[in-house]
Scaffold this motif. Structure first.
Motif, PDB file in Angstrom:
ATOM      1  N   LEU A 193      50.199  38.324  28.887  1.00  0.00           N
ATOM      2  CA  LEU A 193      49.033  39.048  29.379  1.00  0.00           C
ATOM      3  C   LEU A 193      48.051  38.006  29.899  1.00  0.00           C
ATOM      4  CD1 LEU A 193      47.467  42.114  27.611  1.00  0.00           C
ATOM      5  CD2 LEU A 193      46.143  40.598  29.076  1.00  0.00           C
ATOM      6  N   ALA A 194      47.787  38.010  31.196  1.00  0.00           N
ATOM      7  CA  ALA A 194      47.072  36.893  31.816  1.00  0.00           C
ATOM      8  C   ALA A 194      45.861  37.328  32.637  1.00  0.00           C
ATOM      9  CB  ALA A 194      48.018  36.106  32.722  1.00  0.00           C
ATOM     10  N   ASP A 195      44.761  36.624  32.432  1.00  0.00           N
ATOM     11  CA  ASP A 195      43.607  36.738  33.312  1.00  0.00           C
ATOM     12  C   ASP A 195      43.923  35.989  34.610  1.00  0.00           C
ATOM     13  OD1 ASP A 195      41.116  37.221  34.331  1.00  0.00           O
ATOM     14  OD2 ASP A 195      40.019  36.099  32.803  1.00  0.00           O
ATOM     15  N   ILE A 196      43.137  36.232  35.637  1.00  0.00           N
ATOM     16  CA  ILE A 196      43.370  35.578  36.927  1.00  0.00           C
ATOM     17  C   ILE A 196      42.594  34.275  37.029  1.00  0.00           C
ATOM     18  CG2 ILE A 196      43.170  35.822  39.427  1.00  0.00           C
ATOM     19  CD1 ILE A 196      45.282  37.610  38.187  1.00  0.00           C
ATOM     20  N   GLN A 197      41.297  34.309  36.714  1.00  0.00           N
ATOM     21  CA  GLN A 197      40.427  33.128  36.813  1.00  0.00           C
ATOM     22  C   GLN A 197      40.259  32.521  35.436  1.00  0.00           C
ATOM     23  OE1 GLN A 197      39.097  31.928  39.786  1.00  0.00           O
ATOM     24  NE2 GLN A 197      38.569  30.144  38.558  1.00  0.00           N
ATOM     25  N   ALA A 199      39.364  29.065  32.608  1.00  0.00           N
ATOM     26  CA  ALA A 199      38.176  28.302  32.242  1.00  0.00           C
ATOM     27  C   ALA A 199      37.928  27.095  33.138  1.00  0.00           C
ATOM     28  CB  ALA A 199      38.285  27.860  30.780  1.00  0.00           C
ATOM     29  N   ASP A 200      38.963  26.379  33.515  1.00  0.00           N
ATOM     30  CA  ASP A 200      38.777  25.163  34.317  1.00  0.00           C
ATOM     31  C   ASP A 200      38.954  25.445  35.803  1.00  0.00           C
ATOM     32  OD1 ASP A 200      41.447  25.718  34.282  1.00  0.00           O
ATOM     33  OD2 ASP A 200      42.103  23.672  33.804  1.00  0.00           O
ATOM     34  N   ASN A 201      38.766  26.706  36.195  1.00  0.00           N
ATOM     35  CA  ASN A 201      38.964  27.164  37.579  1.00  0.00           C
ATOM     36  C   ASN A 201      40.423  27.108  38.021  1.00  0.00           C
ATOM     37  OD1 ASN A 201      36.253  27.820  38.186  1.00  0.00           O
ATOM     38  ND2 ASN A 201      35.780  25.649  38.510  1.00  0.00           N
ATOM     39  N   SER A 202      41.329  26.946  37.054  1.00  0.00           N
ATOM     40  CA  SER A 202      42.743  27.059  37.390  1.00  0.00           C
ATOM     41  C   SER A 202      43.107  28.539  37.480  1.00  0.00           C
ATOM     42  CB  SER A 202      43.611  26.341  36.350  1.00  0.00           C
ATOM     43  OG  SER A 202      43.412  26.884  35.050  1.00  0.00           O
ATOM     44  N   SER A 203      44.301  28.797  37.973  1.00  0.00           N
ATOM     45  CA  SER A 203      44.711  30.161  38.270  1.00  0.00           C
ATOM     46  C   SER A 203      45.677  30.702  37.227  1.00  0.00           C
ATOM     47  CB  SER A 203      45.369  30.207  39.657  1.00  0.00           C
ATOM     48  OG  SER A 203      46.054  31.414  39.854  1.00  0.00           O
ATOM     49  N   GLY A 204      45.394  31.900  36.735  1.00  0.00           N
ATOM     50  CA  GLY A 204      46.341  32.556  35.848  1.00  0.00           C
ATOM     51  C   GLY A 204      47.636  32.897  36.557  1.00  0.00           C
ATOM     52  N   ILE A 205      47.554  33.125  37.852  1.00  0.00           N
ATOM     53  CA  ILE A 205      48.759  33.380  38.655  1.00  0.00           C
ATOM     54  C   ILE A 205      49.656  32.145  38.652  1.00  0.00           C
ATOM     55  CG2 ILE A 205      49.616  33.872  40.971  1.00  0.00           C
ATOM     56  CD1 ILE A 205      46.956  35.402  41.439  1.00  0.00           C
ATOM     57  N   ASP A 206      49.049  30.976  38.859  1.00  0.00           N
ATOM     58  CA  ASP A 206      49.824  29.727  38.823  1.00  0.00           C
ATOM     59  C   ASP A 206      50.407  29.500  37.430  1.00  0.00           C
ATOM     60  OD1 ASP A 206      49.282  29.149  41.480  1.00  0.00           O
ATOM     61  OD2 ASP A 206      47.546  27.892  41.027  1.00  0.00           O
ATOM     62  N   ALA A 207      49.624  29.794  36.408  1.00  0.00           N
ATOM     63  CA  ALA A 207      50.108  29.607  35.038  1.00  0.00           C
ATOM     64  C   ALA A 207      51.335  30.471  34.784  1.00  0.00           C
ATOM     65  CB  ALA A 207      49.003  29.955  34.043  1.00  0.00           C
ATOM     66  N   VAL A 208      51.286  31.715  35.229  1.00  0.00           N
ATOM     67  CA  VAL A 208      52.423  32.617  35.030  1.00  0.00           C
ATOM     68  C   VAL A 208      53.634  32.135  35.813  1.00  0.00           C
ATOM     69  CG1 VAL A 208      53.280  34.926  35.532  1.00  0.00           C
ATOM     70  CG2 VAL A 208      51.057  34.631  34.432  1.00  0.00           C
ATOM     71  N   ASN A 209      53.433  31.702  37.045  1.00  0.00           N
ATOM     72  CA  ASN A 209      54.555  31.193  37.830  1.00  0.00           C
ATOM     73  C   ASN A 209      55.189  29.965  37.176  1.00  0.00           C
ATOM     74  OD1 ASN A 209      54.612  33.100  39.913  1.00  0.00           O
ATOM     75  ND2 ASN A 209      53.027  32.039  41.066  1.00  0.00           N
ATOM     76  N   ILE A 223      45.158  40.764  34.272  1.00  0.00           N
ATOM     77  CA  ILE A 223      43.864  41.393  34.027  1.00  0.00           C
ATOM     78  C   ILE A 223      42.857  40.809  35.014  1.00  0.00           C
ATOM     79  CG2 ILE A 223      43.347  39.714  32.199  1.00  0.00           C
ATOM     80  CD1 ILE A 223      41.696  41.973  30.857  1.00  0.00           C
ATOM     81  N   THR A 224      42.097  41.688  35.669  1.00  0.00           N
ATOM     82  CA  THR A 224      41.179  41.220  36.700  1.00  0.00           C
ATOM     83  C   THR A 224      40.089  42.252  36.936  1.00  0.00           C
ATOM     84  OG1 THR A 224      40.957  40.630  39.044  1.00  0.00           O
ATOM     85  CG2 THR A 224      42.717  42.164  38.462  1.00  0.00           C
ATOM     86  N   PHE A 240      51.949  45.565  36.608  1.00  0.00           N
ATOM     87  CA  PHE A 240      50.920  46.066  35.712  1.00  0.00           C
ATOM     88  C   PHE A 240      49.638  45.269  35.862  1.00  0.00           C
ATOM     89  CE2 PHE A 240      54.976  47.161  33.848  1.00  0.00           C
ATOM     90  CZ  PHE A 240      54.819  48.529  33.674  1.00  0.00           C
ATOM     91  N   LEU A 241      48.571  45.987  36.130  1.00  0.00           N
ATOM     92  CA  LEU A 241      47.245  45.399  36.240  1.00  0.00           C
ATOM     93  C   LEU A 241      46.296  46.157  35.324  1.00  0.00           C
ATOM     94  CD1 LEU A 241      46.816  45.027  40.100  1.00  0.00           C
ATOM     95  CD2 LEU A 241      47.066  43.161  38.474  1.00  0.00           C
ATOM     96  N   ILE A 242      45.482  45.424  34.580  1.00  0.00           N
ATOM     97  CA  ILE A 242      44.404  46.025  33.809  1.00  0.00           C
ATOM     98  C   ILE A 242      43.102  45.638  34.490  1.00  0.00           C
ATOM     99  CG2 ILE A 242      43.189  46.090  31.611  1.00  0.00           C
ATOM    100  CD1 ILE A 242      45.779  45.402  30.227  1.00  0.00           C
ATOM    101  N   SER A 243      42.271  46.630  34.775  1.00  0.00           N
ATOM    102  CA  SER A 243      40.999  46.369  35.435  1.00  0.00           C
ATOM    103  C   SER A 243      39.922  46.047  34.407  1.00  0.00           C
ATOM    104  CB  SER A 243      40.566  47.598  36.240  1.00  0.00           C
ATOM    105  OG  SER A 243      41.552  47.967  37.179  1.00  0.00           O
ATOM    106  N   LYS A 244      39.106  45.053  34.712  1.00  0.00           N
ATOM    107  CA  LYS A 244      37.918  44.773  33.900  1.00  0.00           C
ATOM    108  C   LYS A 244      36.748  45.574  34.468  1.00  0.00           C
ATOM    109  CE  LYS A 244      38.829  40.007  32.368  1.00  0.00           C
ATOM    110  NZ  LYS A 244      38.335  38.614  32.444  1.00  0.00           N
ATOM    111  N   PRO A 245      35.923  46.191  33.626  1.00  0.00           N
ATOM    112  CA  PRO A 245      36.070  46.301  32.166  1.00  0.00           C
ATOM    113  C   PRO A 245      37.187  47.284  31.824  1.00  0.00           C
ATOM    114  CG  PRO A 245      34.193  47.578  32.900  1.00  0.00           C
ATOM    115  CD  PRO A 245      34.698  46.850  34.102  1.00  0.00           C
ATOM    116  N   TYR A 246      37.958  46.941  30.802  1.00  0.00           N
ATOM    117  CA  TYR A 246      39.111  47.752  30.432  1.00  0.00           C
ATOM    118  C   TYR A 246      38.778  48.580  29.206  1.00  0.00           C
ATOM    119  CZ  TYR A 246      39.525  44.044  26.978  1.00  0.00           C
ATOM    120  OH  TYR A 246      39.256  43.165  25.970  1.00  0.00           O
TER     121      TYR A 246
END
Length: 269
Positions: A193-197, A199-209, A223-224, A240-246
């Motif tokens: 379960l991953a956020d997009i943005q 803490a260090d401005n890295s990408s949750g998308i990159d992390a998942v890949n 989650i975005t 699957f996308l969860i919208s903030k606020p969820y």
């Protein structure tokens, strides 16, 4: 009566609903391409003949048209899959008819039970019952380990509590791309379960890949605050996308759905 012209107001409402219509269509069919075909067919039906809305609000009406087209086509779900998708579809075949779709409409898309009844073509009481059935059947069938990638501590704690209460084991929380890769290598999760943005401005998308490259296929929930930005049709999209606020219901529904009906396609940054 056919009406090929659509008023600007309705066109705008259709445009606003389109990303969410595509999200629902993909979750129903298990495929971005198949889901998009059904969503396009629903829009075409309305553009050709506005009477198919039958007095319903535009968003409810277009979802109803989509559901009707999909049902008339035999409620197809992509077959010929292997691995996670094949196992998910085996689970899905055991669910009570219409319960998964009712749960998606209520918990993910935010429709009321009355609106769900209109979309599926059932009584409101039956819509409520179907949502409860889906929750029970999914919770009883699948449990596993969940990794959370989220840089906001309060949100991470909340999601961890929800997931744990569902009976899943949380492997840990990562705040950055590098932390996510390290955590995933140390304790391989069944679901991410991953956020997009981060803490260090890295990408949750990159992390998942990165995790997919190292660990192989895993179901993923993103989650975005801006889900429509990820549902453009221009690139691979998460199922699957969860919208903030969820809401708690959205997390429960998405986690259950992902365990059941996972797509391992990842976004390209």
């Amino acid at each position: 009566m056919s009406d090929a012209s659509v008023s600007p107001d309705i066109s705008e409402e259709l445009g606003t609903a389109l990303p969410y219509l595509r999200r629902f269509a993909r979750a129903m069919t298990g495929s971005q391409s198949s889901g998009d075909q059904f969503a396009a067919a629903a829009l075409e039906a309305i553009l050709t003949d506005r009477s198919v809305l039958d007095g319903a609000a535009v968003k409810t009406g277009v979802f109803r048209v989509l559901y009707g087209i999909w049902s008339s086509a035999g409620a197809p779900v992509d077959d010929g899959e292997s691995g996670l998708k094949a196992r998910a579809q085996k689970h899905l075949s055991r669910l009570t008819a219409n319960s998964r779709e009712a749960l998606l409409l209520h918990s993910v898309e935010g429709f009321s039970f009355g609106e769900i009844a209109s979309i599926i073509g059932i009584d409101q009481s039956e819509a409520e019952e179907l949502v409860q059935i889906a929750r029970r059947e999914m919770a009883d069938a699948v449990s596993g380990s969940v990794m959370i990638i989220e840089d906001e501590a309060v949100i991470a704690m909340d999601i961890e509590s929800i997931v744990s209460d569902m009976g899943h084991r949380v492997t840990g929380v990562a705040r950055t791309r590098d932390e996510a890769v390290a955590l995933g290598s140390a304790d391989k999760p069944d679901l991410i379960l991953a956020d997009i943005q981060l803490a260090d401005n890295s990408s949750g998308i990159d992390a998942v890949n990165d995790l997919m490259a190292n660990l192989g296929d895993r179901p993923v929930i993103f989650i975005t605050a801006f889900p429509e930005r990820l549902l453009t049709g221009d690139k691979h999209e998460p199922a699957f996308l969860i919208s903030k606020p969820y809401t708690e219901d959205q997390v429960i529904s998405a986690v259950s759905q992902a365990m059941f009906f996972s797509s391992t396609e990842t976004l390209k940054a």
